[in-house]
Design an enzyme around this catalytic site. Structure first.
Site, PDB file in Angstrom:
ATOM      1  N   PHE A 110      -9.783  12.379   0.458  1.00 17.47           N
ATOM      2  CA  PHE A 110      -8.666  12.093   1.362  1.00 17.47           C
ATOM      3  C   PHE A 110      -8.782  10.671   1.921  1.00 17.47           C
ATOM      4  O   PHE A 110      -8.307  10.377   3.011  1.00 17.47           O
ATOM      5  CB  PHE A 110      -8.633  13.126   2.501  1.00 17.47           C
ATOM      6  CG  PHE A 110      -8.478  14.542   2.005  1.00 17.47           C
ATOM      7  CD1 PHE A 110      -7.238  15.013   1.601  1.00 17.47           C
ATOM      8  CD2 PHE A 110      -9.573  15.385   1.898  1.00 17.47           C
ATOM      9  CE1 PHE A 110      -7.079  16.310   1.116  1.00 17.47           C
ATOM     10  CE2 PHE A 110      -9.435  16.685   1.413  1.00 17.47           C
ATOM     11  CZ  PHE A 110      -8.187  17.152   1.018  1.00 17.47           C
ATOM     12  N   LEU A 111      -9.469   9.812   1.173  1.00 18.03           N
ATOM     13  CA  LEU A 111      -9.702   8.444   1.646  1.00 18.03           C
ATOM     14  C   LEU A 111      -8.410   7.646   1.639  1.00 18.03           C
ATOM     15  O   LEU A 111      -7.611   7.771   0.721  1.00 18.03           O
ATOM     16  CB  LEU A 111     -10.680   7.723   0.706  1.00 18.03           C
ATOM     17  CG  LEU A 111     -11.946   8.460   0.294  1.00 18.03           C
ATOM     18  CD1 LEU A 111     -12.704   7.634  -0.729  1.00 18.03           C
ATOM     19  CD2 LEU A 111     -12.793   8.730   1.521  1.00 18.03           C
ATOM     20  N   LYS A 126     -16.450  -4.342 -16.457  1.00 22.53           N
ATOM     21  CA  LYS A 126     -16.499  -3.840 -15.066  1.00 22.53           C
ATOM     22  C   LYS A 126     -17.935  -3.433 -14.713  1.00 22.53           C
ATOM     23  O   LYS A 126     -18.449  -3.760 -13.644  1.00 22.53           O
ATOM     24  CB  LYS A 126     -15.604  -2.604 -14.959  1.00 22.53           C
ATOM     25  CG  LYS A 126     -14.431  -2.765 -14.028  1.00 22.53           C
ATOM     26  CD  LYS A 126     -13.786  -1.412 -13.848  1.00 22.53           C
ATOM     27  CE  LYS A 126     -12.424  -1.523 -13.212  1.00 22.53           C
ATOM     28  NZ  LYS A 126     -11.761  -0.213 -13.127  1.00 22.53           N
ATOM     29  N   LEU A 170       3.387   8.548  12.269  1.00 24.57           N
ATOM     30  CA  LEU A 170       4.721   8.593  12.867  1.00 24.57           C
ATOM     31  C   LEU A 170       5.238   7.173  13.112  1.00 24.57           C
ATOM     32  O   LEU A 170       6.055   6.960  13.997  1.00 24.57           O
ATOM     33  CB  LEU A 170       4.685   9.363  14.189  1.00 24.57           C
ATOM     34  CG  LEU A 170       4.831  10.886  14.132  1.00 24.57           C
ATOM     35  CD1 LEU A 170       4.901  11.479  15.532  1.00 24.57           C
ATOM     36  CD2 LEU A 170       6.046  11.328  13.326  1.00 24.57           C
ATOM     37  N   CYS A 217      -0.646   6.680  -4.277  1.00 24.66           N
ATOM     38  CA  CYS A 217      -0.835   8.130  -4.109  1.00 24.66           C
ATOM     39  C   CYS A 217       0.427   8.890  -3.741  1.00 24.66           C
ATOM     40  O   CYS A 217       0.861   9.761  -4.500  1.00 24.66           O
ATOM     41  CB  CYS A 217      -1.921   8.374  -3.073  1.00 24.66           C
ATOM     42  SG  CYS A 217      -3.442   7.505  -3.455  1.00 24.66           S
ATOM     43  N   THR A 249      -7.236  13.271  -8.247  1.00 28.78           N
ATOM     44  CA  THR A 249      -6.173  14.180  -7.812  1.00 28.78           C
ATOM     45  C   THR A 249      -5.582  14.837  -9.044  1.00 28.78           C
ATOM     46  O   THR A 249      -4.985  14.172  -9.889  1.00 28.78           O
ATOM     47  CB  THR A 249      -5.091  13.385  -7.057  1.00 28.78           C
ATOM     48  OG1 THR A 249      -5.716  12.770  -5.937  1.00 28.78           O
ATOM     49  CG2 THR A 249      -3.968  14.285  -6.591  1.00 28.78           C
ATOM     50  N   LYS A 254       0.474  -1.750   2.249  1.00 21.61           N
ATOM     51  CA  LYS A 254       0.127  -1.587   3.662  1.00 21.61           C
ATOM     52  C   LYS A 254      -0.938  -2.641   3.958  1.00 21.61           C
ATOM     53  O   LYS A 254      -1.393  -3.340   3.033  1.00 21.61           O
ATOM     54  CB  LYS A 254      -0.381  -0.177   3.954  1.00 21.61           C
ATOM     55  CG  LYS A 254      -1.670   0.164   3.226  1.00 21.61           C
ATOM     56  CD  LYS A 254      -2.208   1.509   3.675  1.00 21.61           C
ATOM     57  CE  LYS A 254      -3.576   1.766   3.094  1.00 21.61           C
ATOM     58  NZ  LYS A 254      -4.188   2.989   3.548  1.00 21.61           N
TER      59      LYS A 254
END
Ligand code: UGA
Length: 438
Positions: free
Chosen positions: A151-152, A35, A250, A260, A121, A321
């Site tokens: 919070f990405l 990597k 929403l 996450c 986290t 997503k």
């Protein structure tokens, strides 16, 4: 400022690249040599819009470098971010072995004081564990411990980093405050929220749990709308206009996924359980989200006349997503697995996640993959949209009609224009409203 970032996974790489972009000298450290070697040449192992360009620019400007040698990085950096993975353990708790291993190595290889900041986290209390561990390992050096949760969101991580709602800094001494102010001096000062380490750790879990709850809430409202004859789009829009509620997160769908929310919810429940605190609301979100996928399969079955075996389904979307190639806890994958087990024939497509999905679903021979989503619809009985890729929301319905005789669409993300779809002669099923057909 010279900053070391340990771990070049998603969080570490995005954070490292963005720290370089705002002017710091960044050394990214990872023990995965291949990597490191690829990254040194500007080859990015993950799909994240804009990341590749930022890393390439930073390499050219000598603002970022990659190494597998922790000591060499520690020799020139006083600030070290830990950004290694915290996978889910068998009991749902966060596995801290990588974090603690790295903390120990930092202590062993440091010759001068360091501020160690967790970006990963981590459950409440991890900062204290790290603090005790480094002190035990190397009592001669002064280490300060801090927490700076990220919070990405995948798919818009660069923009989230550059335009944060807030930057949470959990600190344990005044000197750390000054260092944080220096690290984030390019951002408006009021964005920096200082608190203690344990509260910073909790803020991350609380935020993700709240967002997941919001999604499950609207999904359940969608169920209610479907049954009593309401329309979720209007409901969600009107609720969101109340500034106390807000319009984000929403959108009803097939349930939340990703690396996450599912993991963090389990972890916060685990922490609560260990401390005899009952988080019944968050526990119910897990059930609600689990049931969601079962419900989606039931919906598919109903549309196909109660039988899934032998039915041909064009599955549009595999990623959890849009704008990512990530399929971890993807509702699309879980729905696909159930459909395949029930004997459906799936023609699957995605804008970025096909290769990952091929590996995940390799046990099944009743699935084939298409890079062109129109091709995937060719022999279908049902066109099923599970991921909200822009390409699907802009699909050319005339072209669909030319390619396939299938006239049934189930849109689990409500991304199509119902009127347009129906006027084009399709039977249109979506989430939280009445089926449309001519
Ligand atoms: C999430 C958080 O949004 C980030 O703030 C956090 O930093 C990140 O987790 C993390 O802990 O590292 P991410 O997992 O990238 O980010 O994805 P989100 O955009 O939050 O979406 C999570 C899931 O919820 C997806 O499956 C998405 O489709 C679903 N979702 C989201 C909905 O079903 N409806 C919505 O209205 C919003």
């Amino acid at each position: 400022m010279n900053i070391a970032v340990i771990g070049v996974g998603y969080v570490g790489l995005v954070s490292g690249a963005c720290f370089a972009k705002i002017g710091h000298n960044v050394i990214c450290v990872d023990n995965d040599k291949s990597k490191i070697s690829k990254l040194s040449q500007g080859i990015i192992p993950i799909f994240e819009p804009g990341l590749s360009e930022i890393v390439s620019d930073a390499i050219e400007e000598k603002k970022i470098s990659f190494t597998d040698n922790l000591k060499s990085a520690l020799d020139i950096c006083d600030v070290v971010f830990i950004a290694v993975g915290t996978p889910q353990d068998e009991d749902g708790s966060a596995d801290l072995s990588f974090v603690l291993q790295v903390a120990k190595s930092i202590a062993e290889n440091s010759a001068s004081p360091k501020l160690i900041i967790t970006k990963s986290t981590v459950p409440a209390g991890t900062g204290k564990m790290i603090s005790d561990l480094v002190l035990r390992t190397n009592p001669k050096i002064k280490f300060s411990i801090a927490s700076n949760p990220e919070f990405l969101r995948e798919g818009c991580a660069i923009d989230d980093f550059m335009n944060p709602d807030r930057i949470v800094a959990g600190i344990s001494d005044e000197k750390s405050k000054e260092i944080f102010e220096e690290i984030y001096k390019k951002f408006p000062a009021e964005k920096l929220i200082f608190t203690d380490v344990i509260t910073a750790e909790l803020i991350k879990y609380a935020s993700n749990s709240f967002l997941a709850t919001k999604i499950s809430f609207i999904n359940e409202m969608a169920d209610l709308c479907e049954t009593v004859g309401g329309n979720i789009k209007d409901l969600s829009k009107s609720m969101g206009l109340d500034s106390r509620i807000g319009n984000k997160f929403l959108n009803p769908g097939p349930g939340f996924g990703g690396s996450c929310f599912p993991k963090d919810i389990m972890a916060i429940i685990n922490v609560a359980k260990k401390n005899n605190v009952n988080l019944s609301l968050i526990s119910s979100v897990i059930d609600s989200n689990k049931n969601r996928k079962i419900k989606m399969v039931q919906k598919i079955s109903d549309i196909l006349g109660g039988k899934i075996e032998g039915k041909k389904i064009a599955l549009l979307g595999l990623a959890f997503k849009a704008n990512t190639d990530d399929i971890r806890y993807s509702p699309a994958i879980s729905i696909a697995q159930t459909l395949l087990e029930k004997g459906a024939v799936i023609f699957a497509t995605d804008e970025e996640a096909i290769e990952n999905a091929k590996l995940e679903l390799k046990a099944f021979d009743n699935i084939s993959f298409f890079t062109d989503f129109y091709e995937a619809t060719k022999d279908a009985d049902l066109i099923l949209i599970v991921t909200e890729w822009g390409a699907y929301s802009q699909m050319d319905l005339d072209k669909v009609k030319k390619v396939t005789n299938c006239r049934k669409i189930l849109d689990l993300r409500n991304i199509l224009d119902a009127k347009k779809v129906v006027n084009n002669g399709f039977e249109y099923h979506f989430i939280g409203g009445k089926t449309g057909s001519n």
